[in-house]
Motif scaffolding. Sequence first.
Motif, PDB file in Angstrom:
ATOM      1  N   ARG A 161       8.145 -12.820   6.177  1.00 43.58           N
ATOM      2  CA  ARG A 161       6.701 -13.402   6.083  1.00 43.58           C
ATOM      3  C   ARG A 161       6.206 -13.942   7.312  1.00 43.58           C
ATOM      4  O   ARG A 161       5.195 -13.892   7.695  1.00 43.58           O
ATOM      5  N   ARG A 162       7.017 -14.169   8.079  1.00 42.13           N
ATOM      6  CA  ARG A 162       6.470 -14.735   9.617  1.00 42.13           C
ATOM      7  C   ARG A 162       5.775 -13.555  10.174  1.00 42.13           C
ATOM      8  O   ARG A 162       4.583 -13.960  10.950  1.00 42.13           O
ATOM      9  N   ILE A 163       6.190 -12.319  10.154  1.00 39.00           N
ATOM     10  CA  ILE A 163       5.899 -11.377  10.794  1.00 39.00           C
ATOM     11  C   ILE A 163       4.509 -10.898  10.066  1.00 39.00           C
ATOM     12  O   ILE A 163       3.163 -10.414  10.315  1.00 39.00           O
ATOM     13  N   ASN A 164       4.809 -10.401   8.474  1.00 34.46           N
ATOM     14  CA  ASN A 164       3.806  -9.801   7.681  1.00 34.46           C
ATOM     15  C   ASN A 164       2.874 -10.630   6.881  1.00 34.46           C
ATOM     16  O   ASN A 164       1.817 -10.363   6.408  1.00 34.46           O
ATOM     17  N   LEU A 165       3.185 -11.851   6.541  1.00 33.67           N
ATOM     18  CA  LEU A 165       2.408 -12.827   5.832  1.00 33.67           C
ATOM     19  C   LEU A 165       2.849 -14.306   6.471  1.00 33.67           C
ATOM     20  O   LEU A 165       2.953 -15.000   5.960  1.00 33.67           O
ATOM     21  N   PHE A 196       2.194  -8.695  -7.176  1.00 35.97           N
ATOM     22  CA  PHE A 196       2.400  -7.581  -6.574  1.00 35.97           C
ATOM     23  C   PHE A 196       1.788  -6.296  -7.141  1.00 35.97           C
ATOM     24  O   PHE A 196       1.427  -6.094  -8.470  1.00 35.97           O
ATOM     25  N   GLY A 197       1.571  -5.258  -6.398  1.00 33.04           N
ATOM     26  CA  GLY A 197       1.017  -3.965  -6.869  1.00 33.04           C
ATOM     27  C   GLY A 197       1.714  -2.795  -6.172  1.00 33.04           C
ATOM     28  O   GLY A 197       2.156  -2.737  -5.293  1.00 33.04           O
ATOM     29  N   TYR A 198       1.804  -1.816  -7.042  1.00 27.51           N
ATOM     30  CA  TYR A 198       2.285  -0.378  -6.805  1.00 27.51           C
ATOM     31  C   TYR A 198       1.194   0.147  -6.724  1.00 27.51           C
ATOM     32  O   TYR A 198       0.215   0.351  -7.510  1.00 27.51           O
ATOM     33  N   PHE A 199       0.940   1.101  -5.572  1.00 26.62           N
ATOM     34  CA  PHE A 199       0.087   1.934  -5.305  1.00 26.62           C
ATOM     35  C   PHE A 199       0.267   3.355  -4.714  1.00 26.62           C
ATOM     36  O   PHE A 199       1.379   3.615  -4.200  1.00 26.62           O
ATOM     37  N   LYS A 200      -0.493   4.453  -5.067  1.00 30.09           N
ATOM     38  CA  LYS A 200      -0.162   5.789  -4.779  1.00 30.09           C
ATOM     39  C   LYS A 200      -1.314   6.326  -3.666  1.00 30.09           C
ATOM     40  O   LYS A 200      -1.000   7.304  -3.103  1.00 30.09           O
ATOM     41  N   HIS A 201      -1.902   5.206  -3.373  1.00 27.42           N
ATOM     42  CA  HIS A 201      -2.611   5.809  -1.976  1.00 27.42           C
ATOM     43  C   HIS A 201      -2.825   4.366  -1.097  1.00 27.42           C
ATOM     44  O   HIS A 201      -2.826   3.347  -1.585  1.00 27.42           O
ATOM     45  N   ASP A 202      -2.951   4.820   0.123  1.00 24.07           N
ATOM     46  CA  ASP A 202      -3.173   3.903   1.124  1.00 24.07           C
ATOM     47  C   ASP A 202      -4.649   3.457   1.165  1.00 24.07           C
ATOM     48  O   ASP A 202      -5.216   3.892   2.027  1.00 24.07           O
ATOM     49  N   LYS A 254      -0.142   8.245  -0.739  1.00 23.23           N
ATOM     50  CA  LYS A 254       1.089   7.687  -0.001  1.00 23.23           C
ATOM     51  C   LYS A 254       1.565   6.392  -0.865  1.00 23.23           C
ATOM     52  O   LYS A 254       0.875   5.601  -1.257  1.00 23.23           O
ATOM     53  N   LYS A 255       2.830   6.470  -1.570  1.00 23.58           N
ATOM     54  CA  LYS A 255       3.243   5.516  -2.149  1.00 23.58           C
ATOM     55  C   LYS A 255       3.615   4.121  -1.435  1.00 23.58           C
ATOM     56  O   LYS A 255       4.255   4.322  -0.453  1.00 23.58           O
ATOM     57  N   LEU A 256       3.246   3.157  -1.721  1.00 23.91           N
ATOM     58  CA  LEU A 256       3.488   1.804  -1.236  1.00 23.91           C
ATOM     59  C   LEU A 256       3.141   0.851  -2.094  1.00 23.91           C
ATOM     60  O   LEU A 256       2.556   0.867  -3.058  1.00 23.91           O
ATOM     61  N   GLY A 257       3.871  -0.405  -1.791  1.00 25.81           N
ATOM     62  CA  GLY A 257       3.724  -1.670  -2.621  1.00 25.81           C
ATOM     63  C   GLY A 257       2.951  -2.584  -1.732  1.00 25.81           C
ATOM     64  O   GLY A 257       2.933  -2.310  -0.579  1.00 25.81           O
ATOM     65  N   TYR A 274      -3.071 -10.243   2.163  1.00 24.88           N
ATOM     66  CA  TYR A 274      -2.215  -9.423   1.527  1.00 24.88           C
ATOM     67  C   TYR A 274      -1.576  -8.723   2.689  1.00 24.88           C
ATOM     68  O   TYR A 274      -1.667  -8.507   3.675  1.00 24.88           O
ATOM     69  N   ALA A 275      -0.194  -8.092   2.069  1.00 26.07           N
ATOM     70  CA  ALA A 275       0.573  -7.237   3.227  1.00 26.07           C
ATOM     71  C   ALA A 275       1.302  -6.005   2.434  1.00 26.07           C
ATOM     72  O   ALA A 275       1.200  -6.054   1.322  1.00 26.07           O
ATOM     73  N   LYS A 276       1.582  -5.075   3.178  1.00 21.53           N
ATOM     74  CA  LYS A 276       2.173  -3.962   2.767  1.00 21.53           C
ATOM     75  C   LYS A 276       3.828  -4.157   2.608  1.00 21.53           C
ATOM     76  O   LYS A 276       4.341  -4.748   3.320  1.00 21.53           O
ATOM     77  N   LEU A 277       4.220  -3.452   1.625  1.00 22.29           N
ATOM     78  CA  LEU A 277       5.547  -3.506   1.454  1.00 22.29           C
ATOM     79  C   LEU A 277       6.251  -2.281   1.578  1.00 22.29           C
ATOM     80  O   LEU A 277       6.068  -1.426   0.816  1.00 22.29           O
ATOM     81  N   ASP A 278       7.111  -2.305   2.328  1.00 22.53           N
ATOM     82  CA  ASP A 278       7.868  -0.894   2.771  1.00 22.53           C
ATOM     83  C   ASP A 278       9.116  -0.813   1.894  1.00 22.53           C
ATOM     84  O   ASP A 278      10.231  -1.019   2.417  1.00 22.53           O
ATOM     85  N   ILE A 279       9.091  -0.536   0.626  1.00 24.85           N
ATOM     86  CA  ILE A 279      10.132  -0.720  -0.005  1.00 24.85           C
ATOM     87  C   ILE A 279      10.283   0.540  -1.119  1.00 24.85           C
ATOM     88  O   ILE A 279      11.181   0.827  -2.017  1.00 24.85           O
TER      89      ILE A 279
END
Length: 369
Positions: free
Chosen positions: A313-317, A334-340, A348-351, A363-368
């Motif tokens: 959180r300190r870095i990303n949010l 939270f949201g799941y996306f198939k495009h950046d 590109k799959k990302l959360g 908002y922040a991207k989730l590398d999971i």
Amino acid sequence: GVRVADLDKVEEDLRFFTNKKVRTVKLVDRSFNCDSRRATDLFSIMRRLPGETVFHCEVNPELVNEGFIKALEGLEERLQFEVGVQSTNPKTLKAISRTPDVLRTLKGIEMMQAAGLKLHVDLIAGLPHEDFLTFGKSFDDVYKLSPNEIQLGFLKMLKGTRLTSEGQRYGICYRSKPPYEILFNDCLSYDELCILKGIADLTDKYYNSGRFNLSLEHLTNKFDSPFSFYRSLYENWKERGLFRVRHSLKSLYDILFFYAQSQGNDEKLMQDLLKFDFLYSMGKDALPESIGRVETPEFIQKAKELVQDADWRRINLPVASDLSWSEISRHIVFGYFKHDVNDTKTPKKLGMVFFRRENKTYYAKLDIL
């Protein structure tokens, strides 16, 4: 001539409103910055006032310069400006006794936009020498500057004004009852004004709401101009009988999706763009039907574990770095996306996590994935 109130009296009056926690105070001066020194003094007064009251002022964009912008530094969240552009057609501006220096006007708006100010820009349909195409150009000129709101108004023939006395010269026909709104003139037909009424309605529903930013950016880029896009959207609404029905905010997402689908847009990308816009502005509300994808429990669990990590959180949010998880959990989705969608719009799959605090969304991207 212009008369001004004593500055001490102005401060006393404005302080009365701020002490009462009034949300917005509108200063009705036709041109707040006609006297740049006085405008600077008023900014100093506003800076001294307590609370979060927002001051709404009408400004002349031609008079905006670096000194004006510098004088309002630190007040960006407490000011919103109304800018009466009316038209960017030089011939029209001359007819209504306005400066035809369009570039200077647009530059002033651009400077205020760059300074992070909330801008409400007015255009008026039905003015002399403004036909359907030149009004479309005026719309495009303003739209491309990305103000917060674009108000499409329609000429009112008010008694005692010069334009009313000269109305026959321009073939103006208007309603005989208040508000004496124009019906047509020698440049704009009644049917064309009806189209502009529909475009004004759609601009208000979609653009001015601020809830469809990525989706509108993607769709307008498919057309030669923003006005061409809104004309196309208008035709779609008219064909489907949508102007005759009241629509919920959520249904507007579905309508825009089906419009994009009818234009041959990539459905999966459009769903992701609308999903981002919806989660960014609507938070935890149930997704519109057209978006269709619900996050799996496994994804939600992984996303929660990541956001619960204080170092992440300190870095990303950072806005949530000082809060407990119980406080954070009430304001995130939270949201799941198939495009950046915020970068290249490539597959590109990302959360993503969306966090709402003090009427702002982060908002922040989730590398999971």
